[in-house]
Design an enzyme around this catalytic site. Sequence first.
Site, mmCIF file in Angstrom:
data_model
loop_
_atom_site.group_PDB
_atom_site.id
_atom_site.type_symbol
_atom_site.label_atom_id
_atom_site.label_comp_id
_atom_site.label_asym_id
_atom_site.label_seq_id
_atom_site.Cartn_x
_atom_site.Cartn_y
_atom_site.Cartn_z
ATOM 1 N N CYS A 206 -13.779 -70.792 14.315
ATOM 2 C CA CYS A 206 -13.720 -69.839 13.182
ATOM 3 C C CYS A 206 -13.241 -68.516 13.772
ATOM 4 O O CYS A 206 -14.043 -67.650 14.107
ATOM 5 C CB CYS A 206 -15.088 -69.674 12.537
ATOM 6 S SG CYS A 206 -15.807 -71.227 12.012
ATOM 7 N N ALA A 207 -11.931 -68.375 13.910
ATOM 8 C CA ALA A 207 -11.391 -67.438 14.904
ATOM 9 C C ALA A 207 -11.052 -66.025 14.416
ATOM 10 O O ALA A 207 -10.967 -65.116 15.224
ATOM 11 C CB ALA A 207 -10.145 -68.049 15.535
ATOM 12 N N CYS B 10 -23.369 -62.869 14.051
ATOM 13 C CA CYS B 10 -23.658 -61.430 14.052
ATOM 14 C C CYS B 10 -24.733 -61.149 12.997
ATOM 15 O O CYS B 10 -24.625 -60.217 12.213
ATOM 16 C CB CYS B 10 -22.401 -60.609 13.799
ATOM 17 S SG CYS B 10 -21.573 -61.005 12.245
ATOM 18 N N PRO C 201 -10.791 -62.186 13.269
ATOM 19 C CA PRO C 201 -9.390 -61.752 13.364
ATOM 20 C C PRO C 201 -8.757 -61.976 14.743
ATOM 21 O O PRO C 201 -7.668 -61.509 15.011
ATOM 22 C CB PRO C 201 -9.487 -60.251 13.070
ATOM 23 C CG PRO C 201 -10.823 -59.866 13.627
ATOM 24 C CD PRO C 201 -11.730 -61.056 13.425
ATOM 25 N N ASP D 184 -9.394 -75.580 7.635
ATOM 26 C CA ASP D 184 -10.845 -75.537 7.432
ATOM 27 C C ASP D 184 -11.530 -76.243 8.604
ATOM 28 O O ASP D 184 -11.354 -77.438 8.820
ATOM 29 C CB ASP D 184 -11.163 -76.251 6.101
ATOM 30 C CG ASP D 184 -12.650 -76.260 5.775
ATOM 31 O OD1 ASP D 184 -13.469 -75.925 6.665
ATOM 32 O OD2 ASP D 184 -13.003 -76.616 4.632
ATOM 33 N N ASP E 126 -8.702 -70.866 11.269
ATOM 34 C CA ASP E 126 -9.371 -70.116 10.211
ATOM 35 C C ASP E 126 -8.800 -70.597 8.889
ATOM 36 O O ASP E 126 -7.614 -70.954 8.826
ATOM 37 C CB ASP E 126 -9.181 -68.605 10.357
ATOM 38 C CG ASP E 126 -10.309 -67.849 9.648
ATOM 39 O OD1 ASP E 126 -11.301 -67.506 10.321
ATOM 40 O OD2 ASP E 126 -10.211 -67.640 8.424
#
Length: 469
Positions: A242-243, A373, A245, A293, A266
């Site tokens: 899930c890269a 995060c 930005p 996905d 992404d």
Amino acid sequence: MSIFPKISLRLEVEKYLKEGFMNKEVVSALGKQEAERRFETLLNHLSHPPSFTTVRVNTHLASVQHVKNLLLDELRKQFNGLSVPILQHPDLQDVLLIPIIGPRRNIKKQQCEAVVGAQCGNAVLRGAHVYVPGIVSASKFMKAGDVISVYSDIKGKCKKGAKEFDGTKVFLGNGISELSRKEIFNGLPELKGIGIRMTEPIYLSPSFDNVLPNYLFLQNLPSAVVTHVLDPQPGEKILDLCAAPGGKTTHIAALMRDQGEVIALDKISNKVEKIKQNALLLGLNSIKAFCFDGTKALKLDMVKDAEGKPPFLRESFDRILLDAPCSGMGQRPNMACSWTLKEVTSYQPLQRKLFTVAVELLKPGGVLVYSTCTITLAENEEQVAWALATFPCLQLQPQEPQIGGEGMMGAGLSSEQLKQLQRFDPSVVPVRDTDIASLGDARIEDMIWLANKDCIGFFIAKFIKCKST
């Protein structure tokens, strides 16, 4: 000392978070009073910016010392000759730390006002100028060149184009308007440049708008730690699931000396374009980014795909980074979050889907790093407990470097397992004021310690796949 109130949350969300932070294991270890104090301190920290701006040097194109010298010159210009130190992190050699000065409490508020959206306000507190799309309201007679006070509409209640706003707003400092009110609100829809140049922000933090873009990447400290924990090696095939930005993607490629293959996925096309732009800007050729996905990245039939595009065959990658989509409750500064409990709790199932795909795509002996995060127990330690119970082929690994604290109790993990996790929890230090005079007297070791502690809320777990699934 706090200058802003604690983060404003929906009652149901605050209650949910509090239950996590005051679970039976935590209360039994710390006592109810201390557990509650830590939770309230954390909510207070989330509304304030971290004590340092963190930038990662693109070591693929330049040495850290060379970039540090260029940055020192840039900061002297930005801060009108004021000398602010730049520290190289001792455990993350490619990371530079710049202390944030503030809060500055003697800034005189102006009669002319502009109100910006909460996201724009958060960016201003971390050194950005105000771009036109972020401006929600401006005083009736505002002209280009006026000195104006800038406020953040933290609860999103101000109407676009309003001439005044009496709702909840937080003072961010003063700036000079580049445009008149008429130009901002009746101007061309594509106006995207700087609308207000901040000259006296409450927190003095360097602006990185187009500053050394080939050499520097603005990145929170724990985000830079993640890639070092992954420890990519030249020649390996690595997946960033899930890269966008692309901060961690480009860091992986730089640590591999751009030798090997970094696949970045992404599912949002304009975000994939951003990854490609960043790779180009930083001169990295080993990155291949695809709009795809991640939950569908496993190829179920065994027909070999020669083009190297997703979906991929089982056990295709040496290392995988799953920096998972999450509730983002660790981001700072964040003065208000309007999310419902349903939204906050919606991420755990998605993270598990992605994790399951990652385990299948990882080679035996390969490394999987999971990070978020956010601060919730459900998206962090509970996911680790679930992963260890679901995939007997996985073993939890100690992390290097270990900069954050250990994991939080409450998910049934042993004390040994908690020590192998990294949870960055800013509540372990008090909110503090920093001025130029105190910086002159500060020891470098103390400043590094503060940078390690007073960052965003973040979580990292590292696994090794012992045998084939």
